[in-house]
Motif scaffolding. Structure first.
Motif, PDB file in Angstrom:
ATOM      1  N   GLY A  62      14.825  -0.296 -13.940  1.00 22.73           N
ATOM      2  CA  GLY A  62      14.237  -1.255 -12.315  1.00 22.73           C
ATOM      3  C   GLY A  62      14.826   0.094 -11.431  1.00 22.73           C
ATOM      4  N   MET A  63      14.334   0.241 -10.163  1.00 22.24           N
ATOM      5  CA  MET A  63      14.938   1.087  -9.686  1.00 22.24           C
ATOM      6  C   MET A  63      14.918   0.668  -7.632  1.00 22.24           C
ATOM      7  SD  MET A  63      13.467   4.804 -10.443  1.00 22.24           S
ATOM      8  CE  MET A  63      12.163   3.876 -11.501  1.00 22.24           C
ATOM      9  N   GLY A  64      15.655  -0.040  -7.130  1.00 22.67           N
ATOM     10  CA  GLY A  64      15.394   0.036  -5.968  1.00 22.67           C
ATOM     11  C   GLY A  64      15.610   1.707  -4.812  1.00 22.67           C
ATOM     12  N   GLY A  65      16.005   1.807  -5.535  1.00 19.26           N
ATOM     13  CA  GLY A  65      16.440   3.560  -4.499  1.00 19.26           C
ATOM     14  C   GLY A  65      14.828   4.062  -4.377  1.00 19.26           C
ATOM     15  N   ILE A  66      14.066   3.832  -3.943  1.00 20.96           N
ATOM     16  CA  ILE A  66      12.515   4.028  -4.179  1.00 20.96           C
ATOM     17  C   ILE A  66      12.338   4.429  -2.395  1.00 20.96           C
ATOM     18  CG2 ILE A  66      12.327   2.734  -6.142  1.00 20.96           C
ATOM     19  CD1 ILE A  66      10.607   0.841  -4.461  1.00 20.96           C
ATOM     20  N   LYS A  67      11.589   4.706  -2.018  1.00  8.99           N
ATOM     21  CA  LYS A  67      11.055   5.484  -0.478  1.00  8.99           C
ATOM     22  C   LYS A  67      10.490   4.325   0.280  1.00  8.99           C
ATOM     23  CE  LYS A  67      12.239   9.884  -1.323  1.00  8.99           C
ATOM     24  NZ  LYS A  67      11.174  11.636  -1.137  1.00  8.99           N
ATOM     25  N   HIS A  68      10.675   2.869   0.493  1.00  9.90           N
ATOM     26  CA  HIS A  68      10.221   2.379   0.505  1.00  9.90           C
ATOM     27  C   HIS A  68       9.275   2.353   1.883  1.00  9.90           C
ATOM     28  CE1 HIS A  68      13.717   0.776  -0.641  1.00  9.90           C
ATOM     29  NE2 HIS A  68      12.757  -0.314  -1.379  1.00  9.90           N
ATOM     30  N   GLY A  69       9.529   3.016   2.572  1.00  9.62           N
ATOM     31  CA  GLY A  69       8.440   2.737   3.457  1.00  9.62           C
ATOM     32  C   GLY A  69       7.331   4.435   3.541  1.00  9.62           C
ATOM     33  N   GLU A  70       7.782   5.336   3.084  1.00 11.82           N
ATOM     34  CA  GLU A  70       6.640   6.142   2.411  1.00 11.82           C
ATOM     35  C   GLU A  70       5.340   6.205   1.363  1.00 11.82           C
ATOM     36  OE1 GLU A  70       8.058  10.217   1.121  1.00 11.82           O
ATOM     37  OE2 GLU A  70       9.455  10.312   2.673  1.00 11.82           O
ATOM     38  N   ILE A  71       6.149   4.611   0.174  1.00 10.13           N
ATOM     39  CA  ILE A  71       5.756   3.596  -0.995  1.00 10.13           C
ATOM     40  C   ILE A  71       4.267   2.742   0.430  1.00 10.13           C
ATOM     41  CG2 ILE A  71       5.327   1.996  -2.016  1.00 10.13           C
ATOM     42  CD1 ILE A  71       8.312   2.955  -3.567  1.00 10.13           C
ATOM     43  N   ARG A  72       4.800   2.415   1.664  1.00  8.09           N
ATOM     44  CA  ARG A  72       4.132   1.659   2.307  1.00  8.09           C
ATOM     45  C   ARG A  72       2.824   2.207   2.543  1.00  8.09           C
ATOM     46  NH1 ARG A  72       4.108  -3.624   3.813  1.00  8.09           N
ATOM     47  NH2 ARG A  72       6.150  -4.008   3.674  1.00  8.09           N
ATOM     48  N   GLU A  73       3.047   3.503   3.318  1.00  5.96           N
ATOM     49  CA  GLU A  73       2.014   4.977   3.542  1.00  5.96           C
ATOM     50  C   GLU A  73       1.299   5.524   2.879  1.00  5.96           C
ATOM     51  OE1 GLU A  73       3.593   8.498   5.809  1.00  5.96           O
ATOM     52  OE2 GLU A  73       4.609   6.464   7.196  1.00  5.96           O
ATOM     53  N   THR A  74       1.893   5.705   1.618  1.00  3.29           N
ATOM     54  CA  THR A  74       0.982   5.870   0.203  1.00  3.29           C
ATOM     55  C   THR A  74      -0.322   4.710   0.001  1.00  3.29           C
ATOM     56  OG1 THR A  74       2.842   7.485   0.035  1.00  3.29           O
ATOM     57  CG2 THR A  74       1.182   7.128  -1.916  1.00  3.29           C
ATOM     58  N   PHE A  75       0.685   3.878  -0.031  1.00  2.00           N
ATOM     59  CA  PHE A  75      -0.504   3.255  -0.720  1.00  2.00           C
ATOM     60  C   PHE A  75      -1.334   2.041   0.201  1.00  2.00           C
ATOM     61  CE2 PHE A  75       2.558   3.993  -4.267  1.00  2.00           C
ATOM     62  CZ  PHE A  75       1.628   4.768  -4.783  1.00  2.00           C
ATOM     63  N   SER A  76      -1.122   2.326   1.458  1.00  2.93           N
ATOM     64  CA  SER A  76      -1.621   1.769   2.708  1.00  2.93           C
ATOM     65  C   SER A  76      -1.733   0.044   2.373  1.00  2.93           C
ATOM     66  CB  SER A  76      -3.492   1.786   2.842  1.00  2.93           C
ATOM     67  OG  SER A  76      -3.598   3.301   2.727  1.00  2.93           O
ATOM     68  N   ILE A  77      -0.129  -0.283   2.364  1.00  2.00           N
ATOM     69  CA  ILE A  77      -0.050  -1.354   2.192  1.00  2.00           C
ATOM     70  C   ILE A  77       0.274  -2.606   3.138  1.00  2.00           C
ATOM     71  CG2 ILE A  77       1.478  -3.176   0.398  1.00  2.00           C
ATOM     72  CD1 ILE A  77       2.445  -0.633  -1.258  1.00  2.00           C
ATOM     73  N   PRO A  78      -0.347  -3.182   3.486  1.00  2.00           N
ATOM     74  CA  PRO A  78      -0.218  -3.690   4.972  1.00  2.00           C
ATOM     75  C   PRO A  78       0.443  -4.778   4.709  1.00  2.00           C
ATOM     76  CG  PRO A  78      -1.958  -4.778   4.042  1.00  2.00           C
ATOM     77  CD  PRO A  78      -1.016  -3.858   2.884  1.00  2.00           C
ATOM     78  N   GLU A  79       0.789  -5.132   5.515  1.00  2.00           N
ATOM     79  CA  GLU A  79       1.895  -6.487   6.761  1.00  2.00           C
ATOM     80  C   GLU A  79       1.274  -7.619   5.440  1.00  2.00           C
ATOM     81  OE1 GLU A  79       3.020  -9.431  10.670  1.00  2.00           O
ATOM     82  OE2 GLU A  79       1.474  -6.831  11.083  1.00  2.00           O
ATOM     83  N   GLY A  80       3.094  -8.115   5.422  1.00  2.00           N
ATOM     84  CA  GLY A  80       2.531  -9.450   4.519  1.00  2.00           C
ATOM     85  C   GLY A  80       2.518  -9.409   3.123  1.00  2.00           C
ATOM     86  N   TYR A  81       3.523  -7.503   3.251  1.00  2.00           N
ATOM     87  CA  TYR A  81       3.429  -7.478   1.291  1.00  2.00           C
ATOM     88  C   TYR A  81       4.635  -6.843   1.192  1.00  2.00           C
ATOM     89  CZ  TYR A  81      -0.828  -8.479   0.281  1.00  2.00           C
ATOM     90  OH  TYR A  81      -2.126  -9.633  -0.297  1.00  2.00           O
TER      91      TYR A  81
END
Ligand SMILES: Cc1cc2nc3c(=O)[nH]c(=O)nc-3n(C[C@H](O)[C@H](O)[C@H](O)COP(=O)(O)O)c2cc1C
Length: 197
Positions: free
Chosen positions: A133-152
């Motif tokens: 497991g990795m907490g060390g990830i780029k949360h904002g960039e992941i959201r942007e890259t995969f177009s993860i909407p609000e609510g997730y």
């Protein structure tokens, strides 16, 4: 007690709980997608509040065109070793039930996704792999890259691979390549009371 993998439980438990651990030394081998899907299948049999199954898994396999993109979404210190995994996964949880517009928030989405991660890690070990497991990830960039909407919520990353000799690691990571220990059970399990700390 049960002894396995240089670990010892205080009470008799199944050895799989001691045998699962989080190595960083991976072989980098390419695996069939079905190997990973078997592990994800086990993960999605985890229990969840009202059986809402709020976990979502975004994955790729080593050798795929988007492998480098997934690696780049980890923090540098994790990239160094996780790029030699066989699969990378980002766990996302859905934090509402029904329609997002209804605004019914889930209290337990992260707890439920954590259960799925634990199942995943155990099945990985049973299937001849290790999951880290990795907490060390780029949360904002992941959201942007995969177009993860609000609510997730972007929860964590997971590297899955086969164990390699620790000599493949940097000196710093070689030094921490061993199964860790745990607190005493009575530091975390309280009969009829709560002890902070
Ligand atoms: C949610 C979560 C986030 C973690 N984040 C990282 C991380 O970013 N980098 C890393 O090298 N290890 C990470 N770890 C691994 C933990 O340090 C490891 O699970 C813990 O020390 C217990 O060791 P074990 O899994 O070998 O039993 C993470 C583990 C979990 C469950």
């Amino acid at each position: 007690m049960t002894k396995s993998n240089n670990r010892e439980s205080q009470y008799p438990i199944e050895p799989i709980f001691l045998d699962r651990w989080s190595p960083r030394a991976f072989t980098g081998e390419v695996i069939p997608e079905s190997d990973l899907l078997g592990i994800l299948d086990a993960a999605h049999w985890a229990p969840s509040s009202a059986n809402q199954q709020p976990w979502r898994f975004i994955y790729t396999l080593n050798g795929a065109d988007d492998w480098d993109v997934f690696v780049s979404l980890l923090v540098e210190s994790n990239q160094e070793w996780a790029k030699h995994a066989s699969a990378l996964i980002f766990v996302v949880s859905k934090d509402f039930s029904g329609d997002f517009s209804e605004g019914r928030k889930s209290y337990t989405h992260s707890f439920d996704a954590g259960a799925a991660w634990a199942y995943l890690a155990l099945q990985a070990k049973l299937s001849g792999f290790y999951a880290h497991g990795m907490g060390g990830i780029k949360h904002g960039e992941i959201r942007e890259t995969f177009s993860i909407p609000e609510g997730y919520r972007v929860e964590a990353g997971i590297a899955v691979g086969r164990l390699a000799d620790k000599s493949v690691l940097s000196e710093r990571n070689q030094e921490r390549e061993f199964p860790s220990q745990r607190k005493q059970l009575d530091e975390v399990a309280f009969n009829g009371k709560f002890i902070a700390g």
